[in-house]
Design an enzyme around this catalytic site. Structure first.
Site, mmCIF file in Angstrom:
data_model
loop_
_atom_site.group_PDB
_atom_site.id
_atom_site.type_symbol
_atom_site.label_atom_id
_atom_site.label_comp_id
_atom_site.label_asym_id
_atom_site.label_seq_id
_atom_site.Cartn_x
_atom_site.Cartn_y
_atom_site.Cartn_z
ATOM 1 N N HIS A 1 1.107 -1.636 0.553
ATOM 2 C CA HIS A 1 -0.317 -0.083 0.320
ATOM 3 C C HIS A 1 0.989 1.074 -0.271
ATOM 4 O O HIS A 1 0.154 2.492 -0.122
ATOM 5 C CB HIS A 1 -0.736 -0.112 1.035
ATOM 6 C CG HIS A 1 -0.350 0.804 2.756
ATOM 7 N ND1 HIS A 1 0.590 -0.325 3.315
ATOM 8 C CD2 HIS A 1 -0.236 1.596 3.725
ATOM 9 C CE1 HIS A 1 0.993 -0.206 4.038
ATOM 10 N NE2 HIS A 1 0.615 1.292 4.827
HETATM 11 C C1 UD1 Z 1 -2.090 6.633 4.812
HETATM 12 C C2 UD1 Z 1 -0.277 6.587 5.846
HETATM 13 C C3 UD1 Z 1 0.513 5.702 5.361
HETATM 14 C C4 UD1 Z 1 0.256 4.638 7.015
HETATM 15 C C5 UD1 Z 1 -1.041 3.953 6.315
HETATM 16 C C6 UD1 Z 1 -1.296 3.021 6.586
HETATM 17 C C7 UD1 Z 1 -0.380 9.257 4.884
HETATM 18 C C8 UD1 Z 1 0.622 9.924 4.812
HETATM 19 N N1 UD1 Z 1 -0.325 7.816 5.009
HETATM 20 O O1 UD1 Z 1 -1.940 5.564 3.687
HETATM 21 O O2 UD1 Z 1 2.180 5.993 6.017
HETATM 22 O O3 UD1 Z 1 0.965 3.396 5.533
HETATM 23 O O4 UD1 Z 1 -1.640 5.063 6.013
HETATM 24 O O5 UD1 Z 1 -2.603 1.924 5.817
HETATM 25 O O6 UD1 Z 1 -0.519 9.053 6.455
HETATM 26 N N2 UD1 Z 1 -9.372 5.076 1.177
HETATM 27 C C9 UD1 Z 1 -10.212 4.229 1.456
HETATM 28 N N3 UD1 Z 1 -10.445 4.103 2.472
HETATM 29 C C10 UD1 Z 1 -10.245 4.363 2.966
HETATM 30 C C11 UD1 Z 1 -9.220 5.280 3.585
HETATM 31 C C12 UD1 Z 1 -8.700 5.306 2.261
HETATM 32 O O7 UD1 Z 1 -10.300 3.888 -0.068
HETATM 33 O O8 UD1 Z 1 -10.819 4.232 4.319
HETATM 34 C C13 UD1 Z 1 -7.974 5.042 -0.399
HETATM 35 C C14 UD1 Z 1 -8.906 6.688 -1.155
HETATM 36 O O9 UD1 Z 1 -8.777 6.112 -2.540
HETATM 37 C C15 UD1 Z 1 -7.323 7.573 -0.603
HETATM 38 C C16 UD1 Z 1 -6.544 6.068 -0.821
HETATM 39 O O10 UD1 Z 1 -7.144 5.368 -0.075
HETATM 40 O O11 UD1 Z 1 -7.092 8.473 -1.730
HETATM 41 C C17 UD1 Z 1 -5.276 6.746 0.464
HETATM 42 O O12 UD1 Z 1 -5.813 6.469 1.583
HETATM 43 P P1 UD1 Z 1 -4.943 7.481 3.093
HETATM 44 O O13 UD1 Z 1 -4.958 7.160 3.974
HETATM 45 O O14 UD1 Z 1 -4.453 8.987 1.977
HETATM 46 O O15 UD1 Z 1 -3.246 6.456 2.787
HETATM 47 P P2 UD1 Z 1 -3.031 5.146 2.793
HETATM 48 O O16 UD1 Z 1 -2.138 4.542 1.780
HETATM 49 O O17 UD1 Z 1 -3.663 4.910 3.332
HETATM 50 N N1 UDP Z 2 -3.595 -5.274 9.132
HETATM 51 C C1 UDP Z 2 -4.515 -5.554 9.142
HETATM 52 N N2 UDP Z 2 -5.683 -5.993 8.267
HETATM 53 C C2 UDP Z 2 -4.850 -5.783 6.939
HETATM 54 C C3 UDP Z 2 -3.609 -5.204 7.018
HETATM 55 C C4 UDP Z 2 -2.781 -4.965 7.808
HETATM 56 O O1 UDP Z 2 -4.863 -5.437 10.058
HETATM 57 O O2 UDP Z 2 -5.987 -5.845 6.034
HETATM 58 C C5 UDP Z 2 -3.125 -4.392 10.171
HETATM 59 C C6 UDP Z 2 -1.435 -4.949 10.219
HETATM 60 O O3 UDP Z 2 -1.468 -6.415 10.937
HETATM 61 C C7 UDP Z 2 -0.793 -4.168 10.959
HETATM 62 C C8 UDP Z 2 -1.225 -2.762 10.599
HETATM 63 O O4 UDP Z 2 -2.210 -2.826 10.201
HETATM 64 O O5 UDP Z 2 -0.366 -3.879 12.513
HETATM 65 C C9 UDP Z 2 -0.252 -2.051 9.708
HETATM 66 O O6 UDP Z 2 -1.124 -1.399 9.582
HETATM 67 P P1 UDP Z 2 -0.549 -0.671 7.402
HETATM 68 O O7 UDP Z 2 -0.332 -1.752 6.914
HETATM 69 O O8 UDP Z 2 -1.333 -0.367 6.616
HETATM 70 O O9 UDP Z 2 0.032 0.431 7.861
HETATM 71 P P2 UDP Z 2 2.400 0.923 8.379
HETATM 72 O O10 UDP Z 2 1.944 0.062 8.890
HETATM 73 O O11 UDP Z 2 3.099 0.513 6.963
HETATM 74 O O12 UDP Z 2 1.371 2.213 8.809
#
Ligand code: UD1
Ligand code: UDP
Length: 354
Positions: free
Chosen positions: A203
């Site tokens: 992601h």
């Molecule tokens: C964010 C964090 C990242 C973290 C991740 C955890 C930032 C800059 N990035 O990334 O560090 O690793 O969360 O998972 O804060 N979307 C949905 N549904 C949701 C949320 C997001 O569809 O509930 C989609 C939308 O298209 C959105 C995209 O995911 O534009 C990205 O979501 P965003 O929260 O901006 O960043 P993450 O990639 O989730």
């Molecule tokens: N995680 C989860 N379900 C999923 C994917 C990840 O519960 O489908 C959990 C995972 O076990 C970990 C956390 O989400 O505890 C990590 O989040 P993510 O990879 O989104 O973000 P990051 O740690 O890279 O910021």
């Protein structure tokens, strides 16, 4: 003492749960959910599974550009802090919600506690790196998971308020793995045999927002000869559609994001984990599953040093090779890199002293 806790994204719900549990035995907590993550499987599922109290404030900020999202959070959090007048604000990790919470508090002279301070990838193109560097510099208490993190802060001139407390995810895993073993039925649902499948997550913006990197990773996934379970983040789903990239390998089982208990169950049972997540790299180590990290660098350098984790970038050949190679890791010979699971107590002990 009154703390405002700011959460908004999946990993923050998981990290905040053990600290909130301990904090609420001593002080008052006002929980703010920014709404950065809002899908049921990225948000509500963690509140119910981890028994996190319902947020006192839900900001419903949703998905936006970095500036718009962070700015809207900043405005809304400021209003809450003016209203609630907390003694401190607690923020987690390195998302836009972390930076907005830290910045809103610091501008109002409310002291900030940063949990997971001092991490660095030294890659300023990552949005997370900007968020964590700025949040560290705004914080009064910097709770570091590792000595490496403490050293990074020292190099940037920060020694006051720095506490090496281990990683809060150790408690999250310890607390929930037993529940996962009892309650999760994901292995049966997906007809998986322990040790005979890989688990993959993908992601990070650095992979998903660059077509060539994403194409290369998809091409690698299409060549893996073992079963691969891939709970797909919506960000990745959207990019695959945008660039018309398809996972055509019948070995790859694509599913929606899953809850924490199912995730722990899969991580523990997988033969290997392929990921670009920060949290998942640590969980792989804690659950003694070899990890392959699809990034060019990692903040969790200890796992690589002890050879429990291999960095392969977005390199198609290296991903395929690492997925197929036989890796025997003697986890029992590796010291507990992230502490013994007393992080919440140590943090609360420091905070309670004011
Ligand atoms: C964010 C964090 C990242 C973290 C991740 C955890 C930032 C800059 N990035 O990334 O560090 O690793 O969360 O998972 O804060 N979307 C949905 N549904 C949701 C949320 C997001 O569809 O509930 C989609 C939308 O298209 C959105 C995209 O995911 O534009 C990205 O979501 P965003 O929260 O901006 O960043 P993450 O990639 O989730
Ligand atoms: N995680 C989860 N379900 C999923 C994917 C990840 O519960 O489908 C959990 C995972 O076990 C970990 C956390 O989400 O505890 C990590 O989040 P993510 O990879 O989104 O973000 P990051 O740690 O890279 O910021």
């Amino acid at each position: 003492m009154k703390a405002v806790t700011i959460v908004g994204a999946r990993p923050q719900f998981i990290k905040a749960a053990p600290i909130s549990r301990v904090w609420r035995q001593h002080g008052e907590e006002i929980l703010v959910h920014t709404g950065q993550h809002y899908d049921h499987n990225l948000s509500d599922i963690f509140f119910s599974e981890l028994e996190i109290p319902q947020p006192d404030y839900h900001l419903h900020v949703g998905s936006k550009s970095h500036g718009e999202q962070t700015g809207e959070m900043l405005t809304k959090i400021e209003r809450i802090l003016l209203e609630e007048k907390p003694d401190l604000v607690i923020v987690y990790g390195d998302t836009n919600s972390t930076l907005a919470g830290g910045l809103a508090a610091a501008k109002l002279h409310v002291p900030v506690a940063h949990v997971e301070a001092g991490l660095r990838s030294f890659n300023r193109r990552m949005p997370e790196e900007t968020n964590r560097v700025l949040t560290d510099h705004l914080s009064t208490w910097l709770f570091c998971p590792t000595e490496t993190a403490v050293a990074h802060l020292l190099r940037e001139g920060m020694s006051e308020g720095v506490h090496m407390v281990g990683d809060i995810m150790v408690e999250a895993v310890q607390y929930n793995i037993q529940l996962a073993r009892r309650q999760s039925t994901i292995l049966q649902q997906l007809a998986l045999t322990p040790d005979q499948f890989l688990l993959a997550t993908l992601h990070r913006a650095e992979n998903t927002d660059h077509e060539s990197r994403l194409r290369s990773i998809v091409s690698a996934l299409n060549q893996i000869e073992y079963k691969v379970v891939l709970p797909l983040h919506p960000r990745t789903q959207a990019r695959l559609a945008q660039w018309d990239l398809q996972i055509t390998n019948p070995n790859v089982i694509m599913i929606a994001p899953i809850g924490y208990l199912d995730m722990l169950q899969l991580e523990a049972a997988a033969a290997k984990i392929l990921t670009d997540s920060g949290g998942v790299q640590k969980e792989a180590f804690l659950l003694q599953t070899p990890c392959i990290t699809m990034r060019d660098e990692t903040e969790w350098v200890e796992t690589v040093k002890w050879r429990a984790n291999r960095l392969v970038g977005a390199d198609e050949r290296q991903i395929v090779e690492a997925a197929h190679e036989r890796s025997v890791i003697h986890f029992d010979k590796i010291p507990p890199l992230y502490g013994a699971g007393r992080t919440a107590d140590q943090i609360i002990h420091v905070l309670a002293k004011g």
